[in-house]
Design an enzyme around this catalytic site. Structure first.
Site, PDB file in Angstrom:
ATOM      1  CG  ASP A  54     -37.536 -50.709  -1.804  1.00 58.35           C
ATOM      2  OD1 ASP A  54     -36.511 -50.824  -1.577  1.00 58.35           O
ATOM      3  OD2 ASP A  54     -38.499 -49.917  -1.297  1.00 58.35           O
ATOM      4  CG  MET A  81     -31.520 -54.944   3.252  1.00 59.67           C
ATOM      5  SD  MET A  81     -32.777 -53.695   2.692  1.00 59.67           S
ATOM      6  CE  MET A  81     -34.375 -54.196   3.382  1.00 59.67           C
ATOM      7  CG  HIS A 125     -33.027 -52.423  -2.553  1.00 61.71           C
ATOM      8  ND1 HIS A 125     -33.732 -52.430  -1.322  1.00 61.71           N
ATOM      9  CD2 HIS A 125     -32.104 -53.616  -2.760  1.00 61.71           C
ATOM     10  CE1 HIS A 125     -33.422 -53.633  -0.817  1.00 61.71           C
ATOM     11  NE2 HIS A 125     -32.333 -54.407  -1.648  1.00 61.71           N
ATOM     12  CB  SER A 148     -44.653 -46.558   6.167  1.00 62.49           C
ATOM     13  OG  SER A 148     -43.821 -47.174   7.101  1.00 62.49           O
ATOM     14  CG  HIS A 173     -34.953 -46.594  -1.908  1.00 59.15           C
ATOM     15  ND1 HIS A 173     -33.523 -46.729  -1.911  1.00 59.15           N
ATOM     16  CD2 HIS A 173     -35.556 -47.810  -1.625  1.00 59.15           C
ATOM     17  CE1 HIS A 173     -33.205 -48.054  -1.722  1.00 59.15           C
ATOM     18  NE2 HIS A 173     -34.423 -48.745  -1.401  1.00 59.15           N
ATOM     19  CB  SER A 205     -38.976 -46.567  -0.063  1.00 63.42           C
ATOM     20  OG  SER A 205     -39.336 -47.624  -0.676  1.00 63.42           O
ATOM     21  CG  MET A 218     -35.027 -56.542  -2.719  1.00 67.53           C
ATOM     22  SD  MET A 218     -35.991 -55.754  -1.514  1.00 67.53           S
ATOM     23  CE  MET A 218     -36.387 -54.521  -2.338  1.00 67.53           C
ATOM     24  CG  MET A 222     -39.452 -56.374  -3.674  1.00 70.17           C
ATOM     25  SD  MET A 222     -40.604 -56.080  -2.082  1.00 70.17           S
ATOM     26  CE  MET A 222     -39.839 -54.672  -1.381  1.00 70.17           C
ATOM     27  CG  ASP A 272     -34.651 -49.840   2.632  1.00 72.52           C
ATOM     28  OD1 ASP A 272     -35.518 -49.519   3.151  1.00 72.52           O
ATOM     29  OD2 ASP A 272     -34.772 -50.250   1.397  1.00 72.52           O
TER      30      ASP A 272
END
Length: 228
Positions: free
Chosen positions: A36, A144, A73, A205, A34, A9, A75, A38, A182
């Protein structure tokens, strides 16, 4: 494709040099990238838009020139407009949260008609019931194992039961649906998550927080192979 997919990610990458980070993690052995997304509305954080995806698309390719799938993904709420924009920006697979869409089936069909595979995402306290009606129409289920919004969180152990339940639904459907997880995925728990039924693993991370991306990915693959 390997039965297991590792999808770093970029939420945990160095934002000042994202293109280089994507190239390095691909060279280190990433299967997917990946992404993310948001919106500071559905979740309390703001990250990347379609223009960033489009800019990174040329960097997500293997040495032989073959493209590495970009796994988006969402969100965000609402879903459909941004899903369309990411499809045009080069995404290969787009997942969204059912409670963020006014019409889940319509959102699924819109993403598929844009040429992308489609997934549904389930937050830690969200039931899987919507799958009763749309499991035949999707390509991926994303569980999740942290609350969405921020990287670096610890794995929620209760997610293992949901992964097991999702795997049972996939088996009952008879379809080839990927089961992605994830949140808090690390070398020391990836095998346990696989044992619960997952085959696709998002790690942020755990990879980008280490100096040697290849060493982490190799350690994850070794852990996955240890009890196959």
């Amino acid at each position: 494709m390997s039965p297991y997919v590792i999808a770093p990610s970029i939420l945990s990458a160095d934002f000042a040099r994202l293109g280089e980070e994507v190239r390095q993690v691909v060279q280190a052995g990433a299967d997917w990238i990946h992404f993310d997304v948001m919106d500071n509305h559905y979740v309390p954080n703001l990250t990347f838009g379609p223009m960033v995806c489009q800019a990174l698309r040329p960097h997500a390719q293997r040495p032989d020139g073959s493209p590495v799938p970009i796994d988006v993904h969402l969100m965000v709420q609402p879903v459909d407009a941004l899903a369309s924009a990411f499809a045009q920006a080069g995404a290969n697979l787009i997942s969204f949260h059912p409670d963020a869409s006014g019409h889940v089936h319509r959102s699924i069909q819109a993403i598929k008609s844009a040429g992308c595979q489609v997934g549904l995402v389930f937050n830690p306290a969200e039931p899987l019931d919507v799958l009763d009606w749309v499991v035949d129409d999707i390509d991926l289920i994303l569980i999740m194992s942290v609350n969405p919004g921020f990287g670096g969180q610890s794995f929620i152990e209760g997610a293992l039961r949901k992964i097991e339940a999702a795997r049972k639904r996939i088996q009952a459907s008879g379809k080839h649906i990927r089961l992605e997880v994830d949140g808090g995925i690390k070398t020391d728990n990836i095998r346990q998550v696989a044992n619960a039924g997952a085959d696709t693993f998002v790690a942020g991370s755990a990879i980008f927080g280490q100096p040697d991306y290849a060493a982490v990915i190799q350690a994850m693959r070794a852990a996955l192979a240890s009890q196959e």
